[in-house]
Write a protein that holds these residues in place. Sequence first.
Motif, PDB file in Angstrom:
ATOM      1  N   ASN A   1       0.804  -1.221   0.000  1.00  0.00           N
ATOM      2  CA  ASN A   1       0.000   0.000   0.000  1.00  0.00           C
ATOM      3  C   ASN A   1       0.838   1.273   0.000  1.00  0.00           C
ATOM      4  OD1 ASN A   1      -2.564   1.646   0.770  1.00  0.00           O
ATOM      5  ND2 ASN A   1      -1.131   2.061   2.446  1.00  0.00           N
ATOM      6  N   ALA A   2       2.128   1.176   0.281  1.00  0.00           N
ATOM      7  CA  ALA A   2       2.960   2.375   0.411  1.00  0.00           C
ATOM      8  C   ALA A   2       2.979   3.177  -0.892  1.00  0.00           C
ATOM      9  CB  ALA A   2       4.382   1.987   0.806  1.00  0.00           C
ATOM     10  N   GLY A   3       3.047   4.479  -0.746  1.00  0.00           N
ATOM     11  CA  GLY A   3       3.091   5.331  -1.940  1.00  0.00           C
ATOM     12  C   GLY A   3       3.343   6.775  -1.575  1.00  0.00           C
ATOM     13  N   ALA A   4       3.754   7.544  -2.567  1.00  0.00           N
ATOM     14  CA  ALA A   4       4.045   8.963  -2.383  1.00  0.00           C
ATOM     15  C   ALA A   4       2.832   9.810  -2.726  1.00  0.00           C
ATOM     16  CB  ALA A   4       5.225   9.369  -3.261  1.00  0.00           C
ATOM     17  N   THR A   5       2.743  10.972  -2.107  1.00  0.00           N
ATOM     18  CA  THR A   5       1.696  11.938  -2.445  1.00  0.00           C
ATOM     19  C   THR A   5       2.134  12.732  -3.664  1.00  0.00           C
ATOM     20  OG1 THR A   5       1.041  12.143  -0.130  1.00  0.00           O
ATOM     21  CG2 THR A   5       0.376  13.912  -1.614  1.00  0.00           C
ATOM     22  N   PRO A   6       1.364  12.702  -4.754  1.00  0.00           N
ATOM     23  CA  PRO A   6       1.797  13.406  -5.970  1.00  0.00           C
ATOM     24  C   PRO A   6       1.677  14.917  -5.806  1.00  0.00           C
ATOM     25  CG  PRO A   6      -0.401  12.512  -6.257  1.00  0.00           C
ATOM     26  CD  PRO A   6       0.086  11.992  -4.937  1.00  0.00           C
ATOM     27  N   LEU A   7       2.500  15.636  -6.543  1.00  0.00           N
ATOM     28  CA  LEU A   7       2.392  17.086  -6.602  1.00  0.00           C
ATOM     29  C   LEU A   7       1.217  17.431  -7.512  1.00  0.00           C
ATOM     30  CD1 LEU A   7       3.619  19.867  -5.889  1.00  0.00           C
ATOM     31  CD2 LEU A   7       4.948  19.689  -8.013  1.00  0.00           C
ATOM     32  N   LEU A   8       0.262  18.188  -6.993  1.00  0.00           N
ATOM     33  CA  LEU A   8      -0.976  18.466  -7.726  1.00  0.00           C
ATOM     34  C   LEU A   8      -0.807  19.723  -8.582  1.00  0.00           C
ATOM     35  CD1 LEU A   8      -3.473  17.569  -4.885  1.00  0.00           C
ATOM     36  CD2 LEU A   8      -3.030  16.266  -6.969  1.00  0.00           C
ATOM     37  N   ARG A   9      -0.300  19.518  -9.784  1.00  0.00           N
ATOM     38  CA  ARG A   9      -0.125  20.586 -10.753  1.00  0.00           C
ATOM     39  C   ARG A   9      -0.372  20.026 -12.150  1.00  0.00           C
ATOM     40  NH1 ARG A   9       5.675  23.235  -8.908  1.00  0.00           N
ATOM     41  NH2 ARG A   9       4.990  24.088  -6.883  1.00  0.00           N
ATOM     42  N   PRO A  10      -0.779  20.874 -13.114  1.00  0.00           N
ATOM     43  CA  PRO A  10      -0.912  20.414 -14.498  1.00  0.00           C
ATOM     44  C   PRO A  10       0.440  19.952 -15.045  1.00  0.00           C
ATOM     45  CG  PRO A  10      -1.977  22.545 -14.192  1.00  0.00           C
ATOM     46  CD  PRO A  10      -1.192  22.282 -12.950  1.00  0.00           C
TER      47      PRO A  10
END
Length: 261
Positions: free
Chosen positions: A95-104
Amino acid sequence: MTDNAADPGEPGTVEGLAGTTALVTGASRGFGRAIATALSGVGAHVVGVARDQARLHDLRDELGDTFAPVVAEATDPDVAARLIGEHRPLTLVLNAGATPLLRPLHHQTWETFSRNWEVDVQHVFHWVREALLHPLLPGSTVIAVSSGAAINGSPLSGGYAGAKATIRFMTSYAAAESKREGLGITFASVLPKLTPATQLGASGVAAYAERQGIDLDSFLTSFGPALTPEQVGTAIVDLAAGRHLHQDAYLLSPAGLAPLG
């Protein structure tokens, strides 16, 4: 190491999981925390892996002796090899994962765009590889948490959707190898619908509401019922307990698990 022999007769347990060992990566928050809690709740001994020591110990205080916290980097191949060797889990949840950067797209850099490949994909690769190379016992289940973005895309999340699609593919490849080599290990991916009920999901929902030019409440109303972490935990337990026909991938919404062709 916990004995993986099941004792289905205990109250509050699930046949096939009670008394066995489950290992959950990314167990300190969000879906991972809910999954660890759900598995503990049906009688499994849960090994929870994450980098956040404080949150892991908080979960240990909540769940008691049924939970063993391991502070480690899930993307480290040595960690995957060591913990699989030590614990031999009957249920392995990636389940581990990174939080994505929310940009176009055009406001991403390659480093931000590829972050989920470096974390989510790499971590699943190492753990699935170890599960096959030093095979888990026949009857074991490996479940990788992907995302509904793997189907629909995610234009504000850089390489997130592609990374989650690759996790689905890798799990399918592993299922084929297990069958080809007669290992008896079940591999499946679960693709949860976007939800505001986690920190990552709440950020995503807010970003897409802003992108559409509507307020958050209106967006959530149009979005429909929200998937909860508790529902995710229940779905993972159901899969691990063999309550669904075996498929390589499942979409997960508030209505439950739906097999993907």
